[in-house]
Design a protein around this motif. Structure first.
Motif, PDB file in Angstrom:
ATOM      1  N   UNK A 171      -0.235   0.151 -77.526  1.00 56.25           N
ATOM      2  CA  UNK A 171      -0.189   0.748 -78.869  1.00 56.25           C
ATOM      3  C   UNK A 171       1.142   0.515 -79.578  1.00 56.25           C
ATOM      4  N   UNK A 172       2.239   0.489 -78.823  1.00 54.87           N
ATOM      5  CA  UNK A 172       3.523   0.208 -79.468  1.00 54.87           C
ATOM      6  C   UNK A 172       3.533  -1.191 -80.069  1.00 54.87           C
ATOM      7  N   UNK A 173       2.911  -2.144 -79.391  1.00 57.30           N
ATOM      8  CA  UNK A 173       2.825  -3.506 -79.912  1.00 57.30           C
ATOM      9  C   UNK A 173       2.003  -3.510 -81.203  1.00 57.30           C
ATOM     10  N   UNK A 174       0.869  -2.816 -81.190  1.00 53.45           N
ATOM     11  CA  UNK A 174       0.007  -2.755 -82.373  1.00 53.45           C
ATOM     12  C   UNK A 174       0.769  -2.144 -83.550  1.00 53.45           C
ATOM     13  N   UNK A 175       1.508  -1.057 -83.300  1.00 56.49           N
ATOM     14  CA  UNK A 175       2.253  -0.399 -84.374  1.00 56.49           C
ATOM     15  C   UNK A 175       3.351  -1.329 -84.897  1.00 56.49           C
ATOM     16  N   UNK A 232       4.864  -6.472 -67.916  1.00 57.25           N
ATOM     17  CA  UNK A 232       5.474  -6.476 -66.575  1.00 57.25           C
ATOM     18  C   UNK A 232       6.973  -6.699 -66.656  1.00 57.25           C
ATOM     19  N   UNK A 233       7.405  -7.597 -67.542  1.00 57.64           N
ATOM     20  CA  UNK A 233       8.821  -7.890 -67.665  1.00 57.64           C
ATOM     21  C   UNK A 233       9.518  -7.012 -68.707  1.00 57.64           C
ATOM     22  N   UNK A 234       8.792  -6.001 -69.196  1.00 57.53           N
ATOM     23  CA  UNK A 234       9.345  -5.020 -70.135  1.00 57.53           C
ATOM     24  C   UNK A 234       9.903  -5.686 -71.392  1.00 57.53           C
ATOM     25  N   UNK A 235       9.127  -6.612 -71.940  1.00 62.29           N
ATOM     26  CA  UNK A 235       9.500  -7.266 -73.190  1.00 62.29           C
ATOM     27  C   UNK A 235       8.345  -7.206 -74.193  1.00 62.29           C
ATOM     28  N   UNK A 236       7.918  -5.971 -74.553  1.00 57.87           N
ATOM     29  CA  UNK A 236       6.850  -5.875 -75.569  1.00 57.87           C
ATOM     30  C   UNK A 236       7.283  -6.436 -76.918  1.00 57.87           C
ATOM     31  N   UNK A 237       8.609  -6.467 -77.166  1.00 52.74           N
ATOM     32  CA  UNK A 237       9.089  -7.016 -78.431  1.00 52.74           C
ATOM     33  C   UNK A 237       8.733  -8.486 -78.571  1.00 52.74           C
ATOM     34  N   UNK A 238       8.729  -9.207 -77.436  1.00 52.92           N
ATOM     35  CA  UNK A 238       8.346 -10.619 -77.465  1.00 52.92           C
ATOM     36  C   UNK A 238       6.873 -10.753 -77.838  1.00 52.92           C
ATOM     37  N   UNK A 239       6.034  -9.919 -77.242  1.00 55.45           N
ATOM     38  CA  UNK A 239       4.607  -9.964 -77.553  1.00 55.45           C
ATOM     39  C   UNK A 239       4.359  -9.600 -79.015  1.00 55.45           C
ATOM     40  N   UNK A 240       5.092  -8.614 -79.524  1.00 53.80           N
ATOM     41  CA  UNK A 240       4.948  -8.229 -80.932  1.00 53.80           C
ATOM     42  C   UNK A 240       5.299  -9.391 -81.850  1.00 53.80           C
ATOM     43  N   UNK A 241       6.371 -10.082 -81.524  1.00 50.21           N
ATOM     44  CA  UNK A 241       6.797 -11.214 -82.339  1.00 50.21           C
ATOM     45  C   UNK A 241       5.724 -12.308 -82.336  1.00 50.21           C
ATOM     46  N   UNK A 242       5.187 -12.627 -81.152  1.00 53.81           N
ATOM     47  CA  UNK A 242       4.203 -13.704 -81.042  1.00 53.81           C
ATOM     48  C   UNK A 242       2.901 -13.336 -81.747  1.00 53.81           C
ATOM     49  N   UNK A 243       2.498 -12.071 -81.623  1.00 56.52           N
ATOM     50  CA  UNK A 243       1.248 -11.651 -82.252  1.00 56.52           C
ATOM     51  C   UNK A 243       1.403 -11.580 -83.769  1.00 56.52           C
ATOM     52  N   UNK A 244       2.581 -11.199 -84.243  1.00 48.76           N
ATOM     53  CA  UNK A 244       2.834 -11.193 -85.684  1.00 48.76           C
ATOM     54  C   UNK A 244       2.757 -12.612 -86.240  1.00 48.76           C
ATOM     55  N   UNK A 245       3.378 -13.564 -85.546  1.00 46.25           N
ATOM     56  CA  UNK A 245       3.306 -14.959 -85.989  1.00 46.25           C
ATOM     57  C   UNK A 245       1.858 -15.424 -86.074  1.00 46.25           C
ATOM     58  N   UNK A 246       1.073 -15.068 -85.052  1.00 47.77           N
ATOM     59  CA  UNK A 246      -0.333 -15.489 -85.029  1.00 47.77           C
ATOM     60  C   UNK A 246      -1.109 -14.837 -86.170  1.00 47.77           C
ATOM     61  N   UNK A 247      -0.804 -13.574 -86.465  1.00 46.92           N
ATOM     62  CA  UNK A 247      -1.522 -12.862 -87.530  1.00 46.92           C
ATOM     63  C   UNK A 247      -1.181 -13.425 -88.902  1.00 46.92           C
ATOM     64  N   UNK A 248      -0.025 -14.071 -89.034  1.00 49.64           N
ATOM     65  CA  UNK A 248       0.375 -14.674 -90.291  1.00 49.64           C
ATOM     66  C   UNK A 248      -0.169 -16.085 -90.455  1.00 49.64           C
ATOM     67  N   UNK A 249      -0.642 -16.685 -89.368  1.00 53.73           N
ATOM     68  CA  UNK A 249      -1.195 -18.035 -89.420  1.00 53.73           C
ATOM     69  C   UNK A 249      -2.641 -17.951 -89.889  1.00 53.73           C
TER      70      UNK A 249
END
Length: 884
Positions: free
Chosen positions: A680-684, A642-659
Motif C-alpha cells: 500500500x505504501x508503494x500504491x500511495x 525483501x531488500x527494503x527498497x520500496x522506493x525503487x519499486x515506486x519509481x519503476x511503477x511510476x515510470x511505467x504508469x507514465x508510459x
C-alpha cells in the motif's frame, strides 16, 4: 524513451455543481412583452433557435407572427426572434433568431424513459409576491423530483409531471434539466392549480417527445432515447484530450502503410459505426485512433480517452453514454481486456445510442486478444486491421525534425539507415533516444565523428556478443582438441574468444558503470556471479583449486571483455556503445537471468545510494522496452520488499504508469496492490505523484481503494488523508478535487459510508473557497452534507484528523460573526438530526479550549442552540400539533 503517442494536453475533471449551474445560465433567456418587460423564460436549443412555452408568447403578442423580443436571462439588450414552429396542444414554440446566446442545450432525453423520483433542476425568470407588491428576479434556481407521465382523459394530451415547490410565475418556458448531467427532459408549462392541498407544489411539463417533433427538419440535437444503460458510478473514468493539440502534433505522419486501414476507419466513423482497430503491439495504434478522432470526427465532439482500469473483462455497462463525445478505448491487457462475444454483441446494440447522441466510439485492441474473441460482428460495428507501422526511417526523421533538425543529414547516411530499417513504431522511438543520447556525448566533434558515433550507438553488436557469449571452452581444452585433430593451432583474437561465466559477469558489471576501479569491478562481478550461481536449479560443483591460478589474471580478463585499464586502475570499455548493447543483449536473450540480474542491481543500490538514479533508469528502460509488467508484479516487487527498497519499486511503477504503452497494465497493478497491506505504501507513493498529471482521476481512485481496503498497513489511511489534503489545498488542483469528491457525499452514490469518503470530507470541510470555509459555502448545502458532518463529529473520539478539521473550521469562521453563526448552526443541525449529541459533548473540552483561543463561547453557543432546536422538535411532534 519517446512514447509513440506523444503526451497530449488533457482537460481533467467534470464541472462542479456551481459551474454546472453557471453553464445553465448561459443558454437561458427571458421573453419580453411589447414594452420590453420580462414575462416568461426561454432557452437556446441550438445556435439561432429558441424554445419557450407558447402561452408566454400569446400572452404578450396578439400576432405571434410579429417580431418577438427576448434577452439573456441575466440581463442585456433586447434581441429579436420570429416564430418558426408552434404546437398549440402541448404549449410549445420554436423561435428563429440571428442573435445567439452564449451556449445551447447539449443533450435532450426522452421524457417517457426517465426514472421516477429523479432529481431535476429548474431555473428561470421569477416573480414573487411581497408585502408591498411583487418582486422580480432575473433568475431563480430551484430543484424538484420527477413524477412521470400523465395522459388527460378525453383530450388524450400527454404531459409529464414533477414536484417542484420552488416553481413560481415567470418560469413558464424554462427547461427542465436532469440534475446529474443537465440533460433536457421537458419544458415547464404551468403549475397545477388545485382548490385543496392534495397536489400542492406540482408542475406540468411539456415532453421532449413533442419537442423533437416540433424540431424535426429545423435543428438536430443529440437525443437519449433509452433509459440509462448503467449507473454513472459504474462508468469508466476518463480524461479529455485537446483536439487542437492533437491536430498540431508536429511528430505525426500518416504514412502510406496506414492508407487503407485509415480510409476504412474514416468510412466507419462517417457511417456512425463503432470502429474496432485490431493491431499488433508496437505499430502505433494509440496514435492512429487519436489522430483519427482529431481529424475525422465533428469539431464540436469532445475527444475522451477511457480508462478500463478496474474491470475484470470488457463490459458494456461500464461504457459512458454522453452526447457529442468521441470516445477512445484501448484494450491491451492479456488478462482483463479480451472482448467476449457478449461484449461485441453489446457494442452493436449500443451503437445506435451513440449515434442518437451524435457520439462515436473507437476501440484499439491487440490483435491477439481480438482473434481470440470469436465474436460475430454486426453491421453497426466495423473492424479495421492495422498490420504495419509507419516507415521507420520516415518516423525517425519526423521526430528529429522537431527535436534535433541538424541531425537529419546525419541519419540519412548509409551507415545509419541500415540500422533503422524494419523497426516498428516503438523501436523507432527508442532509436531516436539512442541518437539523441549519442549526439550529447560527441556534440563537440565534426559531422564525420558524430555520424560514426551514432552509427556505433545504433549497432546492436549482435555478431560480437554472440561470439563473446558463445559456448565457452577453456584454452587448454581447445589446444588439446586441435592437436589431436592435427590441425594448425592459432589463438583466436581476444574479441572473438567466448568468455567464461566469470568474465561475462565482468563485462555485465562494467556495462552498468561509466568508469570503475578494478577492486570495485571485481566486487560487483563477484556479487553478480553469486546470484547467478544461486539461481541454478542444481547445487554448484565444488571449485577445483588448481584452476584458481590458471588462465589470465584480472587484467587479462578485463582485456578479453573489450575493456582497458587506464590511469588510477580505472576500467572503461574500449567501445562505449557496447555498454548499452551488452545490457539489452543479456536482458533480451537470457530471460531466466532477469531475476538474479535485477536482484543484483537492487543490491548495488542498497550498498551505494549514489547509484540509485542510474540503476533505476536502466531497470525502467528494460521493463518499458519489453512492456514487462508481469516481471514487476511477480518478481521485482518481492525483491524490493525483501531488500527494503520500496522506493525503487515506486519509481519503476511510476515510470511505467507514465508510459502510454504500459499505463493500462500499471494502473491495474496499482488496483490489485491497493488491497495488499505490504504494497500500500508503494500504491500511495505512485498515486501521489500521479495526482497532478492527466492520470489524476485514476490516482484518486487508487487512493480510495487503499483507504477502503479491509486490511491496511499502519499509517496508510493517514497518508491517504494527507494526499487528499494536499490536493485540496493546492490552487491548481483544488477545484478539480472538489468536483471529484462532492458526489461521494450523496446518499445514492452508495459510497457515503466508505472510509475514503469520510477522509475526503475531513480534508475539505475547513478548506477555504473564496475566503469562506467550504462547509459554509452554497456548494455544501444539503441533507447529505449534514449527515457527513454528523459522521465526522461521531468520529471525533477516534480520529485526531476529524477533530483538527472541526477546530480549523471554527478558527476560520470565528473571523466573522456571520460565518461563525452559520458554523454553529450547521454543527447543531447535524448533531441533533443525525444522533451525534453525545459525541459533540465528549469533545467539549477541546471546543472550550478552542473557544478561549478565538474569543468565542463555542460550547455555550452549541448547547443553547441545541436546546432550542430540541425544544422546537419536541413541540412540533406533540399531540397538540397533529399536522406534524
Amino acid at each position: 524513451m519517446i512514447p509513440l503517442a506523444r503526451s497530449n494536453k488533457v482537460l481533467k475533471g467534470e464541472p462542479t455543481g456551481a459551474q454546472q449551474r453557471e453553464v445553465h445560465l448561459h443558454f437561458l433567456g427571458c421573453i419580453l412583452d411589447a414594452e420590453e418587460q420580462p414575462i416568461g423564460t426561454c432557452f437556446q436549443i441550438a445556435n439561432g433557435y429558441i424554445v419557450s412555452a407558447l402561452h408566454v408568447i400569446e400572452d404578450a403578442y396578439q400576432d405571434v407572427m410579429s417580431p418577438i423580443k427576448y434577452r439573456p436571462l441575466r440581463g442585456g439588450a433586447p434581441l429579436l426572434a420570429y416564430v418558426a414552429n408552434i404546437d398549440e396542444v402541448h404549449d410549445l414554440v420554436i423561435l428563429r433568431t440571428d442573435a445567439y446566446l452564449d451556449s445551447s442545450i447539449t443533450l435532450m432525453a426522452m421524457s417517457e424513459v426517465q426514472q421516477l423520483d429523479m432529481p431535476i433542476h429548474i431555473t428561470g425568470f421569477a416573480t414573487l409576491p411581497e408585502m408591498d407588491g411583487v418582486a422580480e428576479y432575473d433568475y431563480q434556481q430551484t430543484t424538484g423530483t420527477w413524477e412521470g407521465i400523465a395522459q388527460q382523459t378525453g383530450s388524450g394530451i400527454v404531459l409529464a409531471r414533477a414536484r417542484a415547490d420552488g416553481a413560481v410565475p415567470g418560469m413558464s418556458g424554462c427547461p427542465v434539466l436532469r440534475a446529474h448531467d443537465g440533460a433536457l427532459v421537458g419544458v415547464l408549462t404551468s403549475r397545477y392549480n388545485s382548490s385543496d392541498a392534495w397536489v400542492s407544489g406540482r408542475v406540468w411539463i411539456s415532453r421532449t417527445e413533442d419537442l423533437e417533433t416540433l424540431l424535426h427538419g429545423i435543428v438536430s440535437i443529440p437525443i437519449e432515447r433509452q433509459p440509462a444503460l448503467a449507473s454513472r458510478t459504474k462508468w469508466l473514468s476518463s480524461t479529455t484530450l485537446d483536439r487542437n493539440h492533437l491536430l498540431e502534433d508536429p511528430c505525426f505522419i500518416k504514412s502510406s502503410e496506414w492508407s487503407e486501414p485509415w480510409d476504412d476507419a474514416v468510412q466507419a466513423i462517417e457511417q456512425g459505426n463503432i470502429a474496432i482497430v485490431s493491431a499488433p503491439p508496437g505499430v502505433g495504434s494509440t496514435t492512429f485512433i487519436q489522430q483519427l478522432a482529431a481529424q475525422h470526427t465533428k469539431s464540436d465532439l469532445q475527444i475522451t480517452l477511457l480508462h478500463p482500469d478496474e474491470w475484470n473483462e470488457p463490459s458494456i455497462a461500464a461504457l459512458p453514454v454522453q452526447p457529442r463525445r468521441a470516445y477512445l478505448l484501448e484494450l491491451n491487457h492479456p488478462d482483463h481486456d479480451r472482448p467476449s462475444a457478449h461484449f461485441v454483441k453489446g457494442l452493436s446494440e449500443i451503437a445506435s445510442t451513440y449515434k442518437n447522441l451524435e457520439s462515436t466510439l473507437i476501440i484499439a485492441v491487440v490483435d491477439e486478444l481480438w482473434r481470440g474473441s470469436k465474436a460475430k460482428v454486426a453491421d453497426s460495428v466495423s473492424v479495421v486491421t492495422l498490420n504495419q507501422a509507419p516507415n521507420s526511417q520516415e518516423l525517425v526523421e519526423k521526430y528529429l525534425s522537431v527535436r534535433a533538425p541538424l541531425l537529419l543529414d546525419v541519419v540519412r547516411a548509409e551507415e545509419i539507415t541500415t540500422h533503422l530499417k524494419g523497426l516498428n513504431a516503438l523501436q523507432a522511438a527508442q532509436a531516436v533516444e539512442h541518437i539523441l543520447d549519442a549526439r550529447e556525448v560527441v556534440k563537440d566533434q565534426d559531422a564525420d565523428g558524430i555520424r560514426a558515433y551514432i552509427a556505433e550507438a545504433l549497432d546492436d553488436h549482435v555478431a560480437l556478443l554472440d561470439r563473446l557469449f558463445d559456448d565457452y571452452e577453456p584454452v587448454q581444452a581447445q589446444i588439446t582438441r586441435r592437436r589431436r585433430a592435427e590441425a594448425l593451432y592459432k589463438i583466436r583474437t581476444e574479441e572473438q574468444r567466448p568468455l567464461a561465466l566469470s568474465d561475462r559477469c565482468l563485462l555485465i558489471a562494467l556495462s552498468f558503470r561509466d568508469t570503475v576501479r578494478i577492486p570495485q569491478l571485481e566486487e560487483d562481478s563477484r556479487r553478480l556471479l553469486e546470484r547467478l550461481e544461486a539461481a541454478k536449479p542444481q547445487p554448484t560443483a565444488s571449485v577445483d583449486v588448481g584452476t584458481l591460478l590458471s588462465g589470465p589474471g584480472i587484467r587479462g580478463r578485463i582485456r578479453r571483455t573489450t575493456a582497458e585499464v587506464g590511469p588510477g586502475e580505472t576500467v572503461i570499455l574500449r567501445r562505449p556503445s557496447l555498454k548499452s548493447a551488452v545490457i539489452h543483449y543479456v536482458w533480451d536473450n537470457y530471460t531466466e537471468l532477469r531475476k538474479p540480474l535485477a536482484d543484483w542491481l537492487i543490491s548495488l543500490i542498497k550498498l551505494d545510494n549514489t547509484r540509485t538514479e542510474a540503476i533505476c533508469t536502466w531497470i525502467s528502460r528494460l521493463i518499458r522496452q519489453n512492456q514487462d509488467v508481469a516481471f514487476m508484479r511477480t518478481y521485482l516487487s518481492d525483491v524490493c520488499v525483501k531488500q527494503e527498497r520500496p522506493d525503487v519499486l515506486s519509481r519503476l511503477l511510476y515510470d511505467a504508469a507514465q508510459d502510454p504503452h504500459m499505463q493500462r497494465h500499471s494502473e491495474r497493478l496499482l488496483y490489485d496492490w491497493a488491497l495488499k497491506p505490504e504494497m500500500q505504501d508503494v500504491v500511495i507513493d505512485v498515486a501521489e505523484r500521479l495526482l497532478p498529471t492527466d492520470r489524476g482521476a485514476i490516482a484518486l481512485r487508487r487512493l480510495r481503494r487503499v483507504a477502503d481496503a479491509p486490511r491496511s498497513r499502519p499509517g496508510a489511511k493517514e497518508r491517504v488523508l494527507n494526499a487528499f489534503q494536499n490536493a485540496a489545498s493546492d490552487q491548481s488542483s483544488r477545484e478539480w478535487f472538489l468536483s471529484e469528491a462532492r458526489p461521494w457525499f450523496v446518499p445514492r452514490s452508495m459510497e457515503t459510508s466508505a472510509t475514503s469518503t469520510k477522509l475526503a470530507f475531513i480534508a475539505i470541510m475547513h478548506l477555504e473557497v473564496d475566503g469562506i470555509p467550504w462547509l459554509l459555502t452554497p456548494e455544501s448545502v444539503g441533507v447529505d452534507i449534514n449527515r457527513m458532518l454528523a459522521e465526522t463529529i461521531s468520529d471525533l473520539h477516534v480520529s485526531q484528523s476529524a477533530g483538527a478539521s472541526l477546530v480549523a473550521l471554527l478558527r476560520k469562521a470565528a473571523l466573522s460573526d456571520e460565518l461563525y453563526s452559520r458554523a454553529i448552526d450547521r454543527i447543531t443541525e447535524a448533531v441533533v438530526n443525525h444522533g451525534a449529541i453525545q459525541a459533540i459533548f465528549n469533545f467539549s473540552s477541546t471546543l472550550a479550549k478552542t473557544g478561549e483561543e478565538i474569543s468565542r463561547d463555542v460550547v455555550g453557543d452549541v448547547s443553547s442552540r441545541m436546546h432550542a432546536r430540541l425544544t422546537l422538535n419536541s413541540e412540533s411532534t406533540s399531540p397538540a400539533n397533529p399536522s406534524a
